[in-house]
Design an enzyme around this catalytic site. Structure first.
Site, PDB file in Angstrom:
ATOM      1  N   PRO A  64       0.836  -1.201   0.000  1.00 35.83           N
ATOM      2  CG  PRO A  64      -0.809  -1.600   1.591  1.00 35.83           C
ATOM      3  CD  PRO A  64       0.514  -2.104   1.110  1.00 35.83           C
ATOM      4  CD  GLU A  65       3.554   2.694  -4.203  1.00 39.04           C
ATOM      5  OE1 GLU A  65       3.321   3.749  -4.834  1.00 39.04           O
ATOM      6  OE2 GLU A  65       4.279   1.793  -4.643  1.00 39.04           O
TER       7      GLU A  65
END
Length: 271
Positions: free
Chosen positions: A2-3
């Site tokens: 997850p960014e």
């Protein structure tokens, strides 16, 4: 992993469900994440009210009057809003149970995430104090990149992914922004002019805004608070498309490694 858009999507998804809620109970099934989960959370958190949910870089900040939960999703983590009757699955490591009967459940198959606690300002925490500006804020622009890049020989892709320069520009979005700006990912950061940095900063903002609007990018594990995937994957123009036609010139896209990260670009359109 997850960014920033995925973390922002999570913040926006869970905030309406947990802000103002009183924590009734904390259940820790797996205390060994990237760092040990504080063993006293089940004693500290009950009867505290969640005042706000926010984000700094890729960290979620869940604030109460007594302190702040600092949460990182790691490589494969997610947060779900669930009814209290929902049985825990194999990788459901922590539950925050509220008085209204709902649960904020932390799931992390690879256990590279973190759930920490601080009674001080999160901005001064060791994990946050030295981070660069938020890419969607007014503190981030082309002049900021230009100023920090002088005499830097690092590839531009590595430069914009450095959290001390700007936070949250992960591998997917660095690929996409550099393509949009027409900049070769291996070009030395110190050899890029101010005008091109101004364009790159605008492209970073555009790519991140678009990803947030689409609920992030799901490549493997990411789901939002309702268990749904992000849809920005359908809009990726270069990342994961090695060998396919460039959206601009139709020549095959090239894949290389930049600081050991998959990097896809167009040799014709990016200089």
């Amino acid at each position: 992993m997850p960014e920033l858009p995925e973390v922002e999507t999570t913040v926006r998804g869970i905030a309406p469900h947990v802000e103002g809620q009183v924590i009734r109970q904390v259940v820790i099934r797996q205390p060994q994440l990237r760092w040990p989960v504080p063993v006293n959370l089940p004693e500290i958190l009950p009867n505290l009210t969640i005042r706000s949910v926010s984000r700094r870089a890729k960290y979620l900040l869940i604030s109460t009057d007594a302190g702040t939960i600092i949460l990182h999703l790691g490589m494969s983590g997610s947060l779900r809003i669930l009814p209290k009757e929902k049985p825990a699955d194999k990788h459901d490591h922590i539950d925050f149970i509220f008085n209204n009967g709902t649960i904020l459940r932390y799931n992390d198959p690879r256990r590279f995430g973190a759930v920490l606690w601080t009674t001080s300002s999160p901005a001064g925490h060791d994990l946050l104090k030295d981070l660069g500006p938020e890419p969607l804020s007014s503190d981030f622009d082309g002049m900021h990149l230009y100023r920090l890049s002088r005499n830097r020989k690092a590839p531009i892709k590595s430069f914009v992914m450095d959290g001390h320069v700007v936070v949250g520009v992960g591998n997917i979005y660095a690929n996409e922004a550099l393509f949009m700006a027409g900049i070769h990912p291996k070009r030395h950061a110190g050899r890029i002019a101010l005008a091109r940095y101004q364009l790159l900063a605008d492209c970073i903002k555009t790519v991140l805004h678009s990803a947030i609007e689409q609920g992030g990018t799901t490549l493997r594990n990411f789901v939002n608070e309702a268990g749904n995937p992000g849809y920005f994957k359908q809009q990726l123009r270069v990342y994961g498309r090695a060998g396919q036609p460039c959206p601009h010139c139709l020549r095959p896209l090239t894949e290389i490694r930049v600081t050991n990260r998959s990097t896809v670009f167009c040799v014709n359109c990016q200089h």
